[in-house]
Design an enzyme around this catalytic site. Structure first.
Site, PDB file in Angstrom:
ATOM      1  N   GLY A 240       0.620  -1.463   0.060  1.00  0.00           N
ATOM      2  CA  GLY A 240       0.066  -0.039   0.189  1.00  0.00           C
ATOM      3  C   GLY A 240       0.748   1.263   0.046  1.00  0.00           C
ATOM      4  N   GLU A 274       3.663  -6.712   1.889  1.00  0.00           N
ATOM      5  CA  GLU A 274       3.187  -7.257   0.395  1.00  0.00           C
ATOM      6  C   GLU A 274       3.401  -5.832  -0.263  1.00  0.00           C
ATOM      7  OE1 GLU A 274      -0.709  -8.302   0.960  1.00  0.00           O
ATOM      8  OE2 GLU A 274      -0.019 -10.094   2.279  1.00  0.00           O
ATOM      9  N   PRO A 275       4.720  -5.295  -0.648  1.00  0.00           N
ATOM     10  CA  PRO A 275       4.730  -4.174  -1.331  1.00  0.00           C
ATOM     11  C   PRO A 275       4.569  -4.602  -2.772  1.00  0.00           C
ATOM     12  CG  PRO A 275       6.821  -4.755  -0.766  1.00  0.00           C
ATOM     13  CD  PRO A 275       6.021  -5.613  -0.089  1.00  0.00           C
ATOM     14  N   GLY A 276       3.718  -3.505  -3.814  1.00  0.00           N
ATOM     15  CA  GLY A 276       3.677  -4.002  -4.905  1.00  0.00           C
ATOM     16  C   GLY A 276       4.300  -2.570  -5.656  1.00  0.00           C
ATOM     17  N   ARG A 313      -4.930   3.455 -16.157  1.00  0.00           N
ATOM     18  CA  ARG A 313      -5.042   4.301 -14.852  1.00  0.00           C
ATOM     19  C   ARG A 313      -5.737   5.599 -15.035  1.00  0.00           C
ATOM     20  NH1 ARG A 313      -1.916   5.606 -11.441  1.00  0.00           N
ATOM     21  NH2 ARG A 313      -2.632   4.744  -9.851  1.00  0.00           N
ATOM     22  N   TYR A 317      -9.192   6.029 -12.832  1.00  0.00           N
ATOM     23  CA  TYR A 317      -8.880   6.558 -11.577  1.00  0.00           C
ATOM     24  C   TYR A 317      -8.796   7.952 -11.785  1.00  0.00           C
ATOM     25  CZ  TYR A 317      -7.446   1.664 -10.691  1.00  0.00           C
ATOM     26  OH  TYR A 317      -7.316   0.375 -10.268  1.00  0.00           O
ATOM     27  N   CYS A 343     -11.652   4.738 -29.240  1.00  0.00           N
ATOM     28  CA  CYS A 343     -13.067   5.282 -29.696  1.00  0.00           C
ATOM     29  C   CYS A 343     -14.000   5.647 -28.282  1.00  0.00           C
ATOM     30  CB  CYS A 343     -14.063   4.477 -30.635  1.00  0.00           C
ATOM     31  SG  CYS A 343     -12.939   4.077 -31.841  1.00  0.00           S
ATOM     32  N   GLU A 344     -13.509   6.310 -27.384  1.00  0.00           N
ATOM     33  CA  GLU A 344     -14.033   6.497 -26.034  1.00  0.00           C
ATOM     34  C   GLU A 344     -13.409   7.841 -25.687  1.00  0.00           C
ATOM     35  OE1 GLU A 344     -14.965   4.230 -23.215  1.00  0.00           O
ATOM     36  OE2 GLU A 344     -14.552   2.248 -24.385  1.00  0.00           O
ATOM     37  N   TYR A 371       0.761  -1.460 -12.280  1.00  0.00           N
ATOM     38  CA  TYR A 371      -0.395  -1.457 -12.904  1.00  0.00           C
ATOM     39  C   TYR A 371      -0.522  -0.989 -14.345  1.00  0.00           C
ATOM     40  CZ  TYR A 371      -0.892  -2.430  -7.817  1.00  0.00           C
ATOM     41  OH  TYR A 371      -1.077  -3.172  -6.728  1.00  0.00           O
TER      42      TYR A 371
END
Ligand code: LLP
Length: 415
Positions: A240, A274-276, A313, A317, A343-344, A371
């Site tokens: 986190g 548990e670092p990502g 991302r 977000y 196309c968005e 990510y």
């Protein structure tokens, strides 16, 4: 970590490699990782944790490329997985099952079997129903499953709501108030062995106080468990820790570890983390080319050859990723909506960016190591980008660009 990516003579480099040359050789879009940056991040944890019995379990979901897993495995890391697929990747990359923790709210029987067969370190169990299922599956296999309960401490991580996980209303973990009774249940189940406790409150945290608040609640529970005769071998505090994308000022790895240790008050249980994102996020960037500049009535658009399928991302977000030219040229400076070809309207990489660019300019989208590739898709039948690892002056192609034929190879016409 951004120092592994730098300008020299107006040219952008990764370690000792010119990114313009790399883009020319491997094409765009292309993800580029720095081995030195990856190693540095892991070593910062190892150094800060010296003298503490610990295991750093890299969260595979952040970036599961085999070469990245292999680098961390060689450094001695464990792994946090959330699927049978991630376990197979870890093993294929040279990781050892005995250093793997398995998180996630929806573990299937097949995934449990795979992990039991491999002999993982711990299942982070997230519900009463999962506890019962795991006990049954382990029994059928003649095995004993090592478990932690992932406890939801009901702490506000103060991060984006989509990546906040430690609140009562979130689907993760078992309710704090239910944990003691569930541990007692687990003790009574013959095919489970209680080894630890786990908590993970969210991702991209830029303050230490939520981590400390969570630990304080977890320790109350650890004491209550001890009083009930349940002793734990490890405390897993999840991942986190946030990174700097724009103007965030997250604590350093050393400050984060010091805060955890302070809150743990000399406990002797082994510490698992548990670092990502913090290990890989700023160790990677994505190269892209400007296909067109389009001067609209209200806005200017820079249309790139990468899109929301390559980096989700911003669309998902509203996340900020810095965008820099690979070569600082004297093109006119203008403000652009930096977008992809999909196309968005949600297909953007950055809003209102000041850039001195021209058609065919090469750009770097920063902080995409976490990510980025792992959340990419083939939307619009776009092959996934190549991935390249820079190591000093060496360049390794660690994933080939997908071909269109691969994209529909598993599809069938009606007979
Ligand atoms: N452990 C567990 C149980 C997790 O669910 C996660 C991330 C981690 C560890 C690693 O967290 P990190 O150190 O990377 O913050 N796609 C989102 C992030 C989702 C994170 C999900 N869980 C994003 O792009 O921001």
């Amino acid at each position: 970590m951004k120092d592994y990516f730098y300008y020299q003579d107006r040219q952008f480099y990764a370690e000792q490699v010119s990114l313009t040359e790399l883009a020319q050789n491997y094409g765009t879009p292309c993800h580029v990782y720095s081995r030195a940056a990856l190693t540095d991040g892991y070593n910062q944890f190892a150094q800060a944790l010296q003298g503490t019995e610990h295991l750093v379990c890299y969260a595979v979901k952040a970036n599961p490329n085999l070469a990245i897993l292999n680098i961390f495995a060689r450094l001695g890391a464990g792994f946090d997985i959330v699927s049978g697929g991630e376990l197979q990747r870890v093993l294929a990359a040279g990781g050892v099952a005995q250093k793997v923790v398995f998180s996630g709210v929806g573990k299937t029987e097949a995934e449990m079997r795979l992990a039991l067969q491999a002999g993982i370190l711990c299942f982070n169990v997230e519900s009463a129903a999962e506890l019962e299922r795991l006990n049954r599956v382990a029994g059928e296999m003649g095995k004993v499953a090592p478990i932690s309960l992932r406890v939801n401490p009901d702490v506000d991580a103060k991060t984006h709501p989509y990546i906040s996980t430690g609140l009562k209303q979130n689907k993760f973990g078992v309710a704090y108030g239910d944990a003691l009774a569930l541990y007692q249940r687990a003790r009574d189940l013959p095919n489970l062995q209680i080894t630890g406790i786990d908590c993970h409150i969210g991702s991209q945290l830029t303050e230490l106080s939520p981590f400390v608040a969570a630990i304080e609640k977890i320790l109350v529970l650890v004491d209550a468990l001890a009083a009930a005769g349940i002793r734990l071998a490890h405390i897993d505090l999840g991942g986190g820790l946030g990174i700097r994308y724009h103007d965030e000022t997250p604590p350093s790895i050393a400050a984060y570890v010091a805060a955890l240790q302070g809150a743990l008050q000399g406990r002797t249980e082994k510490l698992l983390l548990e670092p990502g994102r913090v290990l890989v996020g700023n160790a990677g960037l994505m190269l892209s080319r400007v296909e067109y500049l389009k001067h609209g009535e209200e806005k200017n658009f820079a249309i790139l050859d990468c899109a929301m399928n390559d980096l989700m991302r911003p669309a998902l977000y509203d996340a900020y990723h810095e965008i820099l030219p690979l070569s600082q040229e004297n093109h006119p400076l203008d403000t652009y909506e930096v977008v992809g070809p999909i196309c968005e309207t949600g297909d953007f990489i950055g809003h209102a960016r000041e850039l001195a660019i021209a058609p065919m300019s090469l750009l770097a989208v920063l902080s995409t190591g976490a990510y980025g590739m792992s959340m990419s898709s083939n939307y619009n039948t776009r092959p996934r980008a190549a991935e390249v690892m820079v190591d000093g002056d060496a360049v390794h192609l660690v994933r080939e660009r997908e071909t269109i034929a691969q994209l529909y190879a598993a599809e069938n016409l009606l007979c």
